[in-house]
Design an enzyme around this catalytic site. Structure first.
Site, mmCIF file in Angstrom:
data_model
loop_
_atom_site.group_PDB
_atom_site.id
_atom_site.type_symbol
_atom_site.label_atom_id
_atom_site.label_comp_id
_atom_site.label_asym_id
_atom_site.label_seq_id
_atom_site.Cartn_x
_atom_site.Cartn_y
_atom_site.Cartn_z
ATOM 1 N N ASP A 91 0.840 -1.192 0.000
ATOM 2 C CA ASP A 91 0.000 0.000 0.000
ATOM 3 C C ASP A 91 0.881 1.251 0.000
ATOM 4 O O ASP A 91 2.099 1.170 0.214
ATOM 5 C CB ASP A 91 -0.988 0.008 1.186
ATOM 6 C CG ASP A 91 -0.320 -0.268 2.538
ATOM 7 O OD1 ASP A 91 0.929 -0.303 2.602
ATOM 8 O OD2 ASP A 91 -1.047 -0.445 3.531
ATOM 9 N N ASN A 123 -8.052 -0.430 13.379
ATOM 10 C CA ASN A 123 -9.473 -0.676 13.087
ATOM 11 C C ASN A 123 -9.663 -2.001 12.349
ATOM 12 O O ASN A 123 -10.727 -2.254 11.795
ATOM 13 C CB ASN A 123 -10.067 0.482 12.267
ATOM 14 C CG ASN A 123 -9.426 0.606 10.890
ATOM 15 O OD1 ASN A 123 -8.514 -0.147 10.552
ATOM 16 N ND2 ASN A 123 -9.900 1.549 10.098
ATOM 17 N N HIS A 180 -7.921 -3.059 9.677
ATOM 18 C CA HIS A 180 -7.642 -3.083 8.241
ATOM 19 C C HIS A 180 -6.359 -3.870 7.942
ATOM 20 O O HIS A 180 -5.501 -4.038 8.801
ATOM 21 C CB HIS A 180 -7.617 -1.670 7.645
ATOM 22 C CG HIS A 180 -6.446 -0.810 8.002
ATOM 23 N ND1 HIS A 180 -6.542 0.562 8.111
ATOM 24 C CD2 HIS A 180 -5.151 -1.095 8.256
ATOM 25 C CE1 HIS A 180 -5.356 1.055 8.405
ATOM 26 N NE2 HIS A 180 -4.491 0.063 8.504
ATOM 27 N N GLU A 186 -9.972 -0.976 4.198
ATOM 28 C CA GLU A 186 -10.645 -0.480 5.391
ATOM 29 C C GLU A 186 -11.881 -1.328 5.711
ATOM 30 O O GLU A 186 -12.341 -2.097 4.854
ATOM 31 C CB GLU A 186 -11.049 0.988 5.174
ATOM 32 C CG GLU A 186 -9.862 1.943 4.991
ATOM 33 C CD GLU A 186 -9.153 2.304 6.304
ATOM 34 O OE1 GLU A 186 -9.106 1.473 7.223
ATOM 35 O OE2 GLU A 186 -8.651 3.437 6.408
HETATM 36 C C1 GLP Z 1 -0.996 1.371 8.065
HETATM 37 C C2 GLP Z 1 -0.787 0.495 6.860
HETATM 38 C C3 GLP Z 1 -0.894 -0.975 7.152
HETATM 39 C C4 GLP Z 1 -0.207 -1.296 8.457
HETATM 40 C C5 GLP Z 1 -0.910 -0.553 9.554
HETATM 41 C C6 GLP Z 1 -0.410 -0.910 10.955
HETATM 42 O O1 GLP Z 1 -2.288 1.849 8.134
HETATM 43 N N1 GLP Z 1 -1.692 0.773 5.827
HETATM 44 O O2 GLP Z 1 -0.339 -1.696 6.058
HETATM 45 O O3 GLP Z 1 -0.270 -2.685 8.668
HETATM 46 O O4 GLP Z 1 -0.685 0.830 9.331
HETATM 47 O O5 GLP Z 1 0.581 -0.042 11.404
HETATM 48 P P1 GLP Z 1 1.458 -0.324 12.679
HETATM 49 O O6 GLP Z 1 2.255 -1.544 12.339
HETATM 50 O O7 GLP Z 1 2.328 0.879 12.827
HETATM 51 O O8 GLP Z 1 0.534 -0.546 13.809
#
Ligand code: GLP
Length: 249
Positions: free
Chosen positions: A67, A134, A136, A141
């Site tokens: 992403d 959330n 995702h 989402e």
């Molecule tokens: C972002 C990305 C995800 C990632 C998520 C979790 O929103 N789009 O790909 O897995 O954050 O982030 P963290 O690992 O910092 O909790």
């Protein structure tokens, strides 16, 4: 599903790396997607060290970004591309590894080309995903269709608050591009990493409860899913041991 409990960040990295290396041993030309965020950092540090020592390489692999932000606004935080460069630089940005970038400004034509590139390699061999607060995965989402392929999304308030704390005079991004749930589910193996303030999602995953609105749980139906979770998020759930990764369960 194999649920692997990590007692600390070393074990988190060790268990995750074991999944990666066993899949790579089975197929050197691995097509793989890699997440960003804080969750995969212990894994990336370990892979970087192993790479520097000549014990790990993604030479001949195809790396697909999971992403990326479409418009970064003027928020003082870089792109996911820059994060991968920072944390995995020599491992994936070299002349032997094919890197498929998602760049800011992605539009429907970009998404179609990205899907075509995924189809050309026969889909992913290994999808590594983190989980948002959330629920995702990537930027799929809550409520995203299980059949979605690469698409541009409008970021939810929850995600913006988690990823971009409000700051005066700074614009947060509003959109992102993400690989869809269909391609993640089509991957031959999925490695899901769960770390941080996400106890409610960890609980659903540990109980194997699929909730249509929670994208991470949609991947519970995948036939080769390994989930590495911080131990405190689990509170007594049934877990597998490392031999499960190797297919002895
Ligand atoms: C972002 C990305 C995800 C990632 C998520 C979790 O929103 N789009 O790909 O897995 O954050 O982030 P963290 O690992 O910092 O909790």
């Amino acid at each position: 599903m194999r649920l692997l409990r990590a007692r600390d960040s070393d074990e988190f990295a060790q268990l995750s790396a074991l999944v990666v290396t066993t899949r790579l041993e089975a197929k050197r030309t691995l097509a793989i997607t890699l997440p960003t965020g804080s969750t995969p950092l212990p894994l990336y540090e370990r892979l970087r060290r192993e790479h520097a020592a000549g014990r790990f390489s993604l030479d001949r692999a195809s790396v697909f970004m999971l992403d990326e932000y479409v418009d970064l606004g003027n928020y003082p935080k870089g792109s996911f591309h820059a994060a991968l460069q920072q944390h995995l630089g020599p491992v994936i940005f070299n002349s032997h590894t094919t890197f498929h970038a998602m760049r800011p400004g992605a539009d429907p034509a970009f998404c179609a080309a990205y899907d075509a590139a995924l189809d050309e390699v026969g889909g992913l061999d290994l999808a590594i995903v983190g989980v948002g607060r959330n629920g995702h995965v990537g930027f799929n989402e809550p409520g995203t269709s299980f059949h979605a392929r690469t698409h541009v999304v409008r970021l939810t308030e929850d995600t913006l608050n988690a990823n971009f704390p409000a700051t005066d005079d700074v614009e947060r991004p509003t959109r992102a591009v993400t690989m869809g749930l269909a391609d993640l589910w089509r991957a031959r193996s999925v490695l899901m990493l769960v770390h941080g303030d996400k106890q409610w999602v960890a609980r659903l995953l540990a109980d194997e409860t699929v909730v249509a609105e929670v994208p991470a749980t949609q991947l519970l139906t995948h036939p080769d899913l390994s989930i590495v979770v911080d131990e405190p998020l689990l509170r007594g759930a049934m877990v597998s041991d490392a031999s499960a990764i190797l297919g002895h369960d």
